[in-house]
Each structure stands twice: as C-alpha cells, then as structure tokens.
Design a protein around this motif. Structure first.
Motif, PDB file in Angstrom:
ATOM      1  N   GLU A 165       4.556   9.943  -1.149  1.00  0.00           N
ATOM      2  CA  GLU A 165       3.283  10.823  -0.997  1.00  0.00           C
ATOM      3  C   GLU A 165       2.154  10.157  -0.055  1.00  0.00           C
ATOM      4  OE1 GLU A 165       1.959  12.174  -4.654  1.00  0.00           O
ATOM      5  OE2 GLU A 165       4.151  12.457  -5.516  1.00  0.00           O
ATOM      6  N   PHE A 166       1.352  11.208   0.449  1.00  0.00           N
ATOM      7  CA  PHE A 166       0.334  10.451   1.197  1.00  0.00           C
ATOM      8  C   PHE A 166      -0.908  11.442   1.272  1.00  0.00           C
ATOM      9  CE2 PHE A 166      -2.059  10.481   5.187  1.00  0.00           C
ATOM     10  CZ  PHE A 166      -2.661   9.176   5.040  1.00  0.00           C
ATOM     11  N   GLY A 167      -0.889  12.579   1.803  1.00  0.00           N
ATOM     12  CA  GLY A 167      -1.953  13.454   1.789  1.00  0.00           C
ATOM     13  C   GLY A 167      -2.600  13.812   0.509  1.00  0.00           C
ATOM     14  N   VAL A 168      -1.782  14.335  -0.694  1.00  0.00           N
ATOM     15  CA  VAL A 168      -2.318  14.508  -2.022  1.00  0.00           C
ATOM     16  C   VAL A 168      -3.000  13.407  -2.629  1.00  0.00           C
ATOM     17  CG1 VAL A 168      -1.656  15.190  -4.016  1.00  0.00           C
ATOM     18  CG2 VAL A 168      -0.839  16.168  -2.238  1.00  0.00           C
ATOM     19  N   VAL A 169      -2.336  12.171  -2.481  1.00  0.00           N
ATOM     20  CA  VAL A 169      -2.765  11.059  -3.219  1.00  0.00           C
ATOM     21  C   VAL A 169      -3.945  10.550  -2.538  1.00  0.00           C
ATOM     22  CG1 VAL A 169      -0.634  10.424  -4.255  1.00  0.00           C
ATOM     23  CG2 VAL A 169      -1.143   9.474  -1.841  1.00  0.00           C
ATOM     24  N   LEU A 170      -4.008  10.544  -1.404  1.00  0.00           N
ATOM     25  CA  LEU A 170      -5.403   9.982  -0.481  1.00  0.00           C
ATOM     26  C   LEU A 170      -6.611  10.899  -0.727  1.00  0.00           C
ATOM     27  CD1 LEU A 170      -6.516   8.057   1.501  1.00  0.00           C
ATOM     28  CD2 LEU A 170      -6.026   9.729   3.309  1.00  0.00           C
ATOM     29  N   MET A 171      -6.459  12.170  -0.979  1.00  0.00           N
ATOM     30  CA  MET A 171      -7.158  13.161  -1.301  1.00  0.00           C
ATOM     31  C   MET A 171      -7.784  13.027  -2.813  1.00  0.00           C
ATOM     32  SD  MET A 171      -6.821  16.583   0.829  1.00  0.00           S
ATOM     33  CE  MET A 171      -8.594  16.891   0.578  1.00  0.00           C
ATOM     34  N   VAL A 172      -6.862  12.902  -3.624  1.00  0.00           N
ATOM     35  CA  VAL A 172      -7.247  12.880  -5.201  1.00  0.00           C
ATOM     36  C   VAL A 172      -7.731  11.267  -5.441  1.00  0.00           C
ATOM     37  CG1 VAL A 172      -6.428  13.280  -7.384  1.00  0.00           C
ATOM     38  CG2 VAL A 172      -5.846  14.733  -5.635  1.00  0.00           C
ATOM     39  N   GLY A 173      -6.984  10.463  -4.954  1.00  0.00           N
ATOM     40  CA  GLY A 173      -7.101   9.072  -5.398  1.00  0.00           C
ATOM     41  C   GLY A 173      -7.817   8.235  -4.530  1.00  0.00           C
ATOM     42  N   GLY A 174      -8.066   8.576  -3.318  1.00  0.00           N
ATOM     43  CA  GLY A 174      -8.631   7.762  -2.329  1.00  0.00           C
ATOM     44  C   GLY A 174      -7.828   6.427  -1.936  1.00  0.00           C
ATOM     45  N   SER A 175      -8.443   5.476  -1.904  1.00  0.00           N
ATOM     46  CA  SER A 175      -7.896   4.225  -1.711  1.00  0.00           C
ATOM     47  C   SER A 175      -8.708   2.924  -2.135  1.00  0.00           C
ATOM     48  CB  SER A 175      -7.916   3.878  -0.092  1.00  0.00           C
ATOM     49  OG  SER A 175      -7.066   2.475   0.475  1.00  0.00           O
ATOM     50  N   ILE A 176      -8.453   2.909  -3.525  1.00  0.00           N
ATOM     51  CA  ILE A 176      -9.157   1.907  -4.189  1.00  0.00           C
ATOM     52  C   ILE A 176      -8.329   0.869  -4.399  1.00  0.00           C
ATOM     53  CG2 ILE A 176     -10.230   1.491  -6.553  1.00  0.00           C
ATOM     54  CD1 ILE A 176     -11.029   4.380  -6.737  1.00  0.00           C
ATOM     55  N   PRO A 177      -8.242  -0.373  -4.056  1.00  0.00           N
ATOM     56  CA  PRO A 177      -7.189  -1.597  -4.236  1.00  0.00           C
ATOM     57  C   PRO A 177      -7.029  -1.920  -5.665  1.00  0.00           C
ATOM     58  CG  PRO A 177      -9.136  -2.341  -2.838  1.00  0.00           C
ATOM     59  CD  PRO A 177      -9.497  -0.793  -3.274  1.00  0.00           C
ATOM     60  N   ASP A 178      -5.717  -2.060  -6.004  1.00  0.00           N
ATOM     61  CA  ASP A 178      -5.107  -2.256  -7.221  1.00  0.00           C
ATOM     62  C   ASP A 178      -5.200  -1.095  -8.222  1.00  0.00           C
ATOM     63  OD1 ASP A 178      -4.333  -4.923  -6.486  1.00  0.00           O
ATOM     64  OD2 ASP A 178      -6.174  -5.642  -7.039  1.00  0.00           O
ATOM     65  N   GLU A 179      -5.635   0.178  -7.766  1.00  0.00           N
ATOM     66  CA  GLU A 179      -5.804   1.347  -8.674  1.00  0.00           C
ATOM     67  C   GLU A 179      -5.369   2.593  -7.997  1.00  0.00           C
ATOM     68  OE1 GLU A 179      -7.291   3.326 -11.905  1.00  0.00           O
ATOM     69  OE2 GLU A 179      -7.491   1.420 -11.439  1.00  0.00           O
ATOM     70  N   THR A 180      -5.518   2.788  -6.769  1.00  0.00           N
ATOM     71  CA  THR A 180      -5.069   4.163  -6.120  1.00  0.00           C
ATOM     72  C   THR A 180      -4.572   3.772  -4.752  1.00  0.00           C
ATOM     73  OG1 THR A 180      -7.152   4.728  -5.229  1.00  0.00           O
ATOM     74  CG2 THR A 180      -6.770   5.567  -7.443  1.00  0.00           C
ATOM     75  N   LYS A 181      -4.291   3.029  -4.216  1.00  0.00           N
ATOM     76  CA  LYS A 181      -4.118   2.354  -2.990  1.00  0.00           C
ATOM     77  C   LYS A 181      -2.425   2.018  -3.028  1.00  0.00           C
ATOM     78  CE  LYS A 181      -4.969  -0.658   0.924  1.00  0.00           C
ATOM     79  NZ  LYS A 181      -5.870  -1.974   1.454  1.00  0.00           N
ATOM     80  N   VAL A 182      -1.889   3.040  -2.787  1.00  0.00           N
ATOM     81  CA  VAL A 182      -0.135   3.043  -2.715  1.00  0.00           C
ATOM     82  C   VAL A 182       0.244   2.760  -1.283  1.00  0.00           C
ATOM     83  CG1 VAL A 182      -0.129   4.749  -4.547  1.00  0.00           C
ATOM     84  CG2 VAL A 182      -0.123   5.749  -2.276  1.00  0.00           C
TER      85      VAL A 182
END
Length: 233
Positions: A165-182
């Motif tokens: 996944e890319f688009g959905v996780v980026l919009m909902v989670g952003g890019s927080i290291p160790d939290e939402t940066k997949v």
C-alpha cells in the motif's frame, strides 16, 4: 555497497509486516461470515453488497484515502467519538493505518473466500445439515476445510497487498518515523530526495517479497489441484 546496506533503516519493513499481519487477521475474522453470506444468499441486495466490497479495487487510492481520512478525523462524528470517549486518535498514527488498510484490502479477502464457498459441492452442505450439524459447524467443519486454495489465496494476497500500500497509508498516516512510515512511503521519500541507491535496494526487497508471495500461492494451489485431481480420478 556494504556500507549502504549497514546504514539502511529496516524499521519501515517491520512496520509494513506488522500492519499487513494485523490487517489480514482482522479481515479474515470479519470477511469469513460476509463471504459465506454472499456465497449462499439469493437476496436482491447481493449485487449491491458485492459492489460495495469491490469498490476499493476501482477507486483511486487518493480518493479512498481522502474519504477515510475525513471519516476518521476529529472533525467527523466517528473520529470525535473515539477521541472523546476512548482518547484514541484515528489519523496519523498506526491505529489509523490499520483501519484504512482494512478498507483498502477488503475485496482481496472477501472475493477469494466467496469464490471458494460458491464452488463447494452443495450436496456436502446439505448432508451436513441433514446430519444435524448447525450452520456454524457446517462452515468450520465442512466448508472451510474444502476451500484451502481459496483460503490460502485470500490470506496471502491480502497480506501482500497491504505490504504494498502507498496512497491510502500516506494520506491517513503520513510519514512519522517508527509509527506510520512504512516501506512504500520510505521508497517514495528516497526518490524525492534523489537517494536512488537506497530506493533501488528497498524496491528490490519489495519485488523479491512480492514474487515469493505470489510463487507460494501458485505452488500451493498447484499442489492442491494435483491432489484433488488425482483423488477424483
């Protein structure tokens, strides 16, 4: 090259696998009864339900991500409810990623299971009911053991789809290291800063993982087909 590998951060992959595992487990629990219902019902609402479950396949990830973000934000009734009563924020954290991934990967769990249930010999189900087994027992003792290829396909493809996944996780989670940066988000950021060497390595790992996942599905299904093909002969 060795120095580059040593400096790479593999936390995004661990987050991706954790997200995929949780999403797959949750969807399996939720989609099993839904897939069974869709495979057995003759209700006029069936096409509507099938269309709803298949919607994430055709919707652009940005559109789906936007509406999930809106629905889970603190400005929506759902987001406000969880924030006020449970002190849980559903956006820009890992919990929000799990919720978003469940929506995004829903059809990849439902459709193989539904197809597997629909292909079961109806005489087996009727014999189970006649012998006094309940619907619950019929599902778990008769239906599920006879849809192993569909079951394995649903689980593995859902897991792999969530990892990518890319688009959905980026919009909902952003890019927080160790939290939402997949992993997929990490690759995007590497390309943005023109760190193509690291992007190549991350992308190559994703390609290998995806290939091995698909290979395992096809090998398992081929083995099952040979097994049952030989049995029927």
């Amino acid at each position: 090259m060795l120095e580059i590998l040593q400096n790479l951060e593999f936390t995004p992959f661990l987050l991706s696998f954790k997200l995929a595992a949780l999403t797959t487990l949750i969807l399996f629990i939720l989609c099993l009864p839904l897939a069974w219902y869709l495979s057995q019902t003759s209700s006029k609402a069936k096409p509507f339900l099938e269309a709803v479950t298949a919607l994430p396949i055709v919707l652009p990830p940005s559109v789906l991500g936007f509406y999930i973000l809106f629905a889970l934000s603190q400005n929506s009734p759902i987001g406000a409810f969880f924030d006020e009563y449970f002190d849980v924020k559903l956006v820009f954290n890992f919990t929000g990623l799990v919720v978003a991934s469940c929506f995004y990967s829903l059809p990849f769990m439902v459709q193989p299971l539904q197809s597997g249930f629909e292909n079961i010999n109806k005489n087996m189900l009727e014999a189970s009911y006649v012998s006094g087994k309940s619907k619950f027992e019929t599902i778990f003792r008769v239906a599920i053991p006879n849809i192993k290829p569909a079951l394995m396909t649903a689980i593995i493809v859902t897991f792999a789809h969530t990892v990518g996944e890319f688009g959905v996780v980026l919009m909902v989670g952003g890019s927080i290291p160790d939290e939402t940066k997949v992993a997929s988000v990490a690759i995007y950021e590497m390309v943005e800063i023109m760190d193509y060497t690291s992007a190549h390595i991350y992308s190559a790992i994703m390609v290998v993982i995806s290939f091995l996942v698909l290979l395992s599905v096809y090998m398992f299904n081929s083995k099952q087909n040979k097994k049952f093909g030989g049995f029927h002969k």
